[in-house]
Structure formats: C-alpha cells, structure tokens
Design a protein around this motif. Structure first.
Motif, PDB file in Angstrom:
ATOM      1  N   UNK A 123     -12.433  -1.666  -7.296  1.00 31.20           N
ATOM      2  CA  UNK A 123     -11.318  -1.102  -8.049  1.00 31.20           C
ATOM      3  C   UNK A 123      -9.991  -1.541  -7.449  1.00 31.20           C
ATOM      4  N   UNK A 124      -9.911  -1.573  -6.129  1.00 32.10           N
ATOM      5  CA  UNK A 124      -8.687  -2.047  -5.474  1.00 32.10           C
ATOM      6  C   UNK A 124      -8.406  -3.498  -5.827  1.00 32.10           C
ATOM      7  N   UNK A 125      -9.457  -4.309  -5.875  1.00 39.40           N
ATOM      8  CA  UNK A 125      -9.289  -5.719  -6.238  1.00 39.40           C
ATOM      9  C   UNK A 125      -8.813  -5.854  -7.672  1.00 39.40           C
ATOM     10  N   UNK A 126      -9.374  -5.042  -8.589  1.00 41.84           N
ATOM     11  CA  UNK A 126      -8.957  -5.098  -9.988  1.00 41.84           C
ATOM     12  C   UNK A 126      -7.493  -4.710 -10.149  1.00 41.84           C
ATOM     13  N   UNK A 127      -7.007  -3.821  -9.301  1.00 42.25           N
ATOM     14  CA  UNK A 127      -5.617  -3.379  -9.371  1.00 42.25           C
ATOM     15  C   UNK A 127      -4.675  -4.275  -8.581  1.00 42.25           C
ATOM     16  N   UNK A 128      -5.216  -5.280  -7.901  1.00 36.09           N
ATOM     17  CA  UNK A 128      -4.374  -6.160  -7.101  1.00 36.09           C
ATOM     18  C   UNK A 128      -3.724  -5.443  -5.935  1.00 36.09           C
ATOM     19  N   UNK A 129      -4.460  -4.490  -5.329  1.00 34.22           N
ATOM     20  CA  UNK A 129      -3.855  -3.671  -4.289  1.00 34.22           C
ATOM     21  C   UNK A 129      -3.512  -4.478  -3.042  1.00 34.22           C
ATOM     22  N   UNK A 130      -4.380  -5.400  -2.664  1.00 30.33           N
ATOM     23  CA  UNK A 130      -4.103  -6.203  -1.468  1.00 30.33           C
ATOM     24  C   UNK A 130      -2.809  -6.999  -1.639  1.00 30.33           C
ATOM     25  N   UNK A 131      -2.653  -7.627  -2.801  1.00 36.24           N
ATOM     26  CA  UNK A 131      -1.428  -8.383  -3.059  1.00 36.24           C
ATOM     27  C   UNK A 131      -0.214  -7.462  -3.118  1.00 36.24           C
ATOM     28  N   UNK A 132      -0.430  -6.235  -3.571  1.00 38.62           N
ATOM     29  CA  UNK A 132       0.652  -5.259  -3.631  1.00 38.62           C
ATOM     30  C   UNK A 132       1.156  -4.906  -2.233  1.00 38.62           C
ATOM     31  N   UNK A 133       0.242  -4.862  -1.274  1.00 42.32           N
ATOM     32  CA  UNK A 133       0.635  -4.494   0.087  1.00 42.32           C
ATOM     33  C   UNK A 133       1.458  -5.579   0.763  1.00 42.32           C
ATOM     34  N   UNK A 134       1.140  -6.843   0.520  1.00 42.20           N
ATOM     35  CA  UNK A 134       1.892  -7.920   1.162  1.00 42.20           C
ATOM     36  C   UNK A 134       1.046  -9.164   1.318  1.00 42.20           C
ATOM     37  N   UNK A 135       1.581 -10.116   2.027  1.00 43.90           N
ATOM     38  CA  UNK A 135       0.879 -11.370   2.249  1.00 43.90           C
ATOM     39  C   UNK A 135      -0.314 -11.171   3.184  1.00 43.90           C
ATOM     40  N   UNK A 136      -1.322 -12.074   3.089  1.00 51.25           N
ATOM     41  CA  UNK A 136      -2.502 -11.933   3.956  1.00 51.25           C
ATOM     42  C   UNK A 136      -2.130 -11.975   5.436  1.00 51.25           C
ATOM     43  N   UNK A 137      -2.648 -11.021   6.170  1.00 49.66           N
ATOM     44  CA  UNK A 137      -2.450 -10.952   7.611  1.00 49.66           C
ATOM     45  C   UNK A 137      -3.388  -9.876   8.148  1.00 49.66           C
ATOM     46  N   UNK A 138      -3.636  -9.844   9.433  1.00 52.59           N
ATOM     47  CA  UNK A 138      -4.544  -8.823   9.980  1.00 52.59           C
ATOM     48  C   UNK A 138      -4.092  -7.397   9.680  1.00 52.59           C
ATOM     49  N   UNK A 139      -2.787  -7.158   9.720  1.00 53.96           N
ATOM     50  CA  UNK A 139      -2.302  -5.800   9.446  1.00 53.96           C
ATOM     51  C   UNK A 139      -2.590  -5.380   8.011  1.00 53.96           C
ATOM     52  N   UNK A 140      -2.517  -6.323   7.083  1.00 56.46           N
ATOM     53  CA  UNK A 140      -2.826  -5.991   5.696  1.00 56.46           C
ATOM     54  C   UNK A 140      -4.289  -5.608   5.547  1.00 56.46           C
ATOM     55  N   UNK A 141      -5.176  -6.317   6.241  1.00 56.07           N
ATOM     56  CA  UNK A 141      -6.600  -5.991   6.159  1.00 56.07           C
ATOM     57  C   UNK A 141      -6.866  -4.589   6.685  1.00 56.07           C
ATOM     58  N   UNK A 142      -6.211  -4.232   7.782  1.00 55.05           N
ATOM     59  CA  UNK A 142      -6.403  -2.894   8.343  1.00 55.05           C
ATOM     60  C   UNK A 142      -5.843  -1.836   7.396  1.00 55.05           C
ATOM     61  N   UNK A 143      -4.665  -2.095   6.838  1.00 55.57           N
ATOM     62  CA  UNK A 143      -4.057  -1.127   5.911  1.00 55.57           C
ATOM     63  C   UNK A 143      -4.939  -0.927   4.681  1.00 55.57           C
TER      64      UNK A 143
END
Length: 578
Positions: A90-110
């Motif tokens: 569901x997060x992927x369908x909503x584009x949540x990762x892209x919403x948080x910011x660019x790829x980085x370790x902190x984004x993965x943890x968030x």
C-alpha cells in the motif's frame, strides 16, 4: 558347466494389453552371467506393493540415497511476512517512499518506522527488536540499525515535514474546498520533555503534563498535515497556525476551514475576515444560543415542519446561522440531565444528613463540601442553596431547568460561506464531518497506532514521532478503504445524507455484516487489526536441503483470506519487499 556370477538387481516393469484393459507388472530382477551370456532372473513380483514403494525401491537399486521427509530439508528460520508485505504494498502504491525524499539509509529507516507503526505500534527500542523478527528489516536493509540510527532517521524526517505535507495537500486539498481541522493532546512520560506543559487533558490523565497537536484532513478525513504545540496551547492559537499553513505553505487562497466551536472563536473569525477567500464553518456555544432564544430568534415553531432552519441576527452580520433540532439528541440530553440531578441530589443529601447530625458545622466548611458535590456533575446552575452555620438545604431551580430543557437537541451552525456555494443542509453536513477528524484521533491514539504516551524528550523528536504516526494514519486510512469488503467497515456509506441533522446510520449491508459477523460473500468479517494478525501468519521460510549448500526462501501457502487481502490491494503477494 559355465561359471555363474550374480549381477545388479533392478525393477523391471512390463505392460500388456488385453481387450480394453492395460496390465502392468513390476518384477524384482537380477542380472546373472553364465559364461559369455547374461540372463535375467526374476526374484519377486512387486505388483502388489504401493506405487510409492516400488518407485523408492527402483531408485535405491539405481544407486540413489533416500532420506526421510523430515530429513530432506531444514527450515532454518521462518519470519512473519504477510502483514508487512501488505502495508509495504500500500505504501508503494501511494508513492510513500518518494514522498519522504530521495533514496538514502535514513529514508529506509523512516519508511520502516512508518510500516512498523501500522503493523505493531511500540517504542522505538521495541520496534527495532520487532522488525528483525519479520521480513521488514532484512528487506529494507535496517536489520543492523540501532536506536541511535532510528533517532538519526527521525531527525532527517522532521526536516522534510514541510515538503511532505505540501505534497499531500497537493494530492488531496483543492482550491475552494473544505479543510477539516481539530486539536487533541497526549500525555507525556518523564520530566524533561521540551514541549510538555499542563493543560486541559483530553486523555483524562490528571497530574500529567502533555503535548497538543492539530490535525488537518481533507473532506474525507484523510490526514494531510499535523503540527505539534506545547501542552498548554489553546484551541484558537492552533487554528491560526492551521490557517497559515493551508494558505501560505499549501498555496490555497480559496479555502473553507471547518472547526469546532472552541476552535473558531469570534477573534479568529475577525482575523479570517481580513483574509480574502478564507471561509469558515463552526457552531455557536451554548450561551450564545440561549441569548438568541431569549431574543426570540430561535423558537420551537421553526422546527414544526423541518429539523433545520436558516436564520439571521444583527449580532452576526455577514454570517449565515443554521438552527438545527435533533429529537433523538433532545431525548438523550433530557435523560442525562435527570440522571445527573439524581446523582447530585444523593451527594447533597449526604451533606444535609451530616449537618443535621452535627458532624459538619461552620458555613465555610459546609460550602466547600457542597461546592464539590454540585460541581462534580456540573449541575450547580440548577440548584438554589441555603447555607448557614448549622443548617443546609437545597431545592431545584425549576426555571433554569425548564429553560435548558427548551433548548434540548438544538444547536446552531454558523458560517461565512454564501448560499450559492453551500445550501443549509450542506453547511450542517460539512460541520458534522469533524467526526472524521475525531475518528482519526481515535485511530492515532488508541485503536490503531498508539501515539501515546510520549516518551521522547527533545522537541524535534516529539514532532518526528507525531509525524510518523500521522503518516501511518494516512496508510491506515487507505488500507481500511481497500479492505472494507473483508472487514466490518461500511463499504457503501452515503456521500450525502437526506437529513444531515439526525444521527448517521450504517448502510443496510454494513448493519447485516455487523449482526452476522460475516461479509457479503459469507466469509468471517475481520477487524482491521485481526486481519493484520492473520496476514502475519503468511511466513517466508529460509530452507536448506540435506547436507547441501542449496538454500531457498519460500513463502508458505497463502490462505484464501490472505489472497483476497492482496487482491483488494491490486497487487500479487510480494516474495520480497523491494
């Protein structure tokens, strides 16, 4: 005579046909050499044995080593997968990762923190322990992240809050549309929280410091933005901040803010009047309604044929007032008043008995006891008291009771929105949509995400924690919608009710689902949490075979319920979160 030597044994299968039937014979044979010749010697007829036994014997004689089923492979580890996979999908369908910011370790943890908050709310330390027992940590690469790494990700996330909320507002808020806003608070554990203060506790935690936070949602109750304030911040100040956020940060010049009667005060209304395009919808407080009734602006005759009527009054220029009367609410308020008066009478009778017996003397002491009793149930306005040095008596103020009873079930919605934009019924319905924000607070605080209590100390960590919970609520809002056919959720709530004044009711299908605890397809209905728990039984198994180095990760066989849950998310069951 030729020398005879024994050879290898094998299973031979012969086939012959007789009429329409086929006959197979399985023979255990041995090759025997006599001189230069080799002949077959039959040792036994195996045809009566099960096919599995014959095949096993065939393979053993061919030189294979057979082991028992339990020895053939070893499941090295089995991790719960289905619940995190569903939330991640569901997060992927909503584009949540892209919403948080660019790829980085902190984004993965968030992202992992948000998914974990939906699946298994807990402290940050508990979360880092929990997610390593699921497929979430390994797949997102956070299995080695410590609590310090979690705090670093929270600091990274809170710096991006403005951009995240602006993107959400761009998705779900529209120029000239409704924006819902309300305030809540949660208590704090510990003594060093930078935002903690003592104020009105909505958690009912006396003696606990708290923080407050205002939630902005769209007209459907979908969370869009949240802002954290010190615990002693009043409702009107938070509303001013919400208006500034919607207009300045989100760039919406034409907007209608909907807030409760404690939020949009007259001072806030005066401030909004100076902002072109900023409309509002709220309601009058009880004292203002009493004044209108005393001046004859509100009369019961208004509701002879309908339960709402639009009125005007010189005290409210350039405003529309929609007076409403809900008969069911009137009955409930009358019942509650009778119960509270009876409970207060009981307390006052105890005081009167103590005074009569001489156990309680002195007008001051009697007054203190009486004050506590009548204020306990907030019924002081309905009593006439007589207190002196050695006597105490009371009577009901029947005039006050009758005056209040005359307004039972009556409330007044006020707005600056003109009739060409919203008719009276639509104004009332818009105000009642604040129930959707209240539902989000229940989801945030108790039902789903357990935002409280607050354990963080630094102000930005508190803001990051609340932001994580808000983004988890955003995910949960969409999951509840998608899984409505499997859960007790109403699948077909009316977009607009014929009578916005009366209490909202479930659709007939939802009522049937609730009473039978089954869905329209006859399957057991789930709560949101029980469905997540069932999805967690879909595991990913780390398997090795015999003494070899061959290793595979394989999902357990999904149940029909688990397949249906992913079908409703429009995604196949992901083997790995990527």
């Amino acid at each position: 005579m030729a020398k005879r030597t024994g050879g290898a044994m094998h299973v031979a299968t012969t086939t012959r046909r007789y009429k329409d039937r086929v006959y197979r014979t399985h023979l255990l044979r041995r090759s025997v050499r006599e001189g230069d010749k080799v002949r077959k010697e039959t040792l036994a007829n195996l045809s009566h044995l099960p096919e599995e036994a014959i095949e096993a014997l065939r393979r053993v004689l061919a030189g294979e080593s057979l082991v028992g089923a339990e020895e053939a492979f070893t499941i090295r580890r089995s991790r719960p997968h289905g619940h995190v996979a569903a939330v991640w999908a569901q997060a992927k369908a909503l584009g949540l990762a892209e919403l948080l910011g660019r790829p980085c370790p902190q984004r993965d943890v968030a992202l992992a923190l948000i998914i974990a908050r939906v699946c298994q709310p807990g402290s940050k330390l508990a979360t880092t322990r929990w997610w390593t027992d699921t497929t979430l940590a390994a797949d997102l690469g956070v299995d080695e992240v410590s609590t310090d790494g979690v705090y670093a990700a929270m600091d990274w996330l809170v710096e991006r809050q403005a951009g995240i909320e602006t993107a959400l507002a761009g998705r779900h808020l529209t120029e000239g549309g409704l924006v819902l806003f309300d305030l809540s608070g949660s208590y704090v554990e510990g003594c060093h929280n930078e935002l903690a203060a003592r104020g009105y506790s909505r958690d009912g935690k006396r003696g606990k410091a708290q923080i407050t936070y205002g939630l902005v949602t769209d007209v459907e109750g979908r969370p869009v933005a949240v802002e954290v304030f010190p615990g002693d911040t009043g409702d009107p100040r938070t509303f001013t901040a919400a208006v500034a956020k919607v207009r300045d940060r989100f760039g919406l010049d034409e907007v209608v803010m909907v807030g409760d009667r404690g939020m949009i005060t007259q001072t806030r209304i005066d401030d909004l009047a100076e902002l072109p395009g900023a409309g509002w919808i709220t309601a009058l407080r009880a004292p203002a309604i009493k004044r209108l009734a005393a001046q004859g602006a509100i009369q019961l005759s208004l509701f002879d044929e309908t339960d709402l009527a639009e009125i005007t009054h010189p005290d409210y220029p350039a405003e529309r007032l929609i007076a409403c009367r809900n008969p069911a609410l009137a009955v409930e308020r009358a019942r509650k008043r009778v119960e509270l008066l009876a409970a207060t009478d009981t307390e006052l009778d105890k005081i009167a008995a103590a005074v009569a017996a001489g156990r309680l003397k002195d007008a001051g002491k009697i007054g203190v006891r009486v004050g506590k009793a009548i204020n306990r149930y907030k019924m002081a306005k309905h009593y006439r008291l007589t207190i002196d040095e050695a006597t105490f008596s009371y009577t009901h103020d029947h005039d006050a009771i009758e005056a209040e009873a005359a307004l039972d079930g009556i409330y007044v919605v006020r707005t600056s929105v003109t009739a060409d934009r919203l008719n009276p019924g639509e104004v009332v319905e818009a105000y009642k949509r604040l129930r959707l924000v209240e539902a989000q607070f229940r989801s945030l605080k108790t039902v789903d995400l357990h935002l409280r209590p607050i354990h963080h100390r630094l102000a930005d960590r508190v803001r990051a924690h609340v932001l994580i919970c808000m983004l988890a609520a955003y995910l949960t809002w969409h999951l509840r919608r998608a899984w409505a056919p499997m859960c007790f959720t109403d699948e077909d709530p009316p977009d607009r009710r014929e009578d916005p004044v009366t209490k909202a009711h479930r659709s007939p299908a939802a009522t049937t689902k609730a009473s039978t605890a089954t869905t329209t397809t006859g399957q057991p209905a789930h709560s949101h949490q029980s469905l997540l728990d069932h999805l967690a039984t879909l595991t990913r198994n780390h398997t090795t075979f015999g003494d070899t180095d061959a290793v595979i990760d394989k999902l357990s066989e999904p149940t029909p319920t688990q397949r249906r849950a992913f079908d409703l998310l429009n995604t196949p069951i992901p083997t790995k979160l990527t």
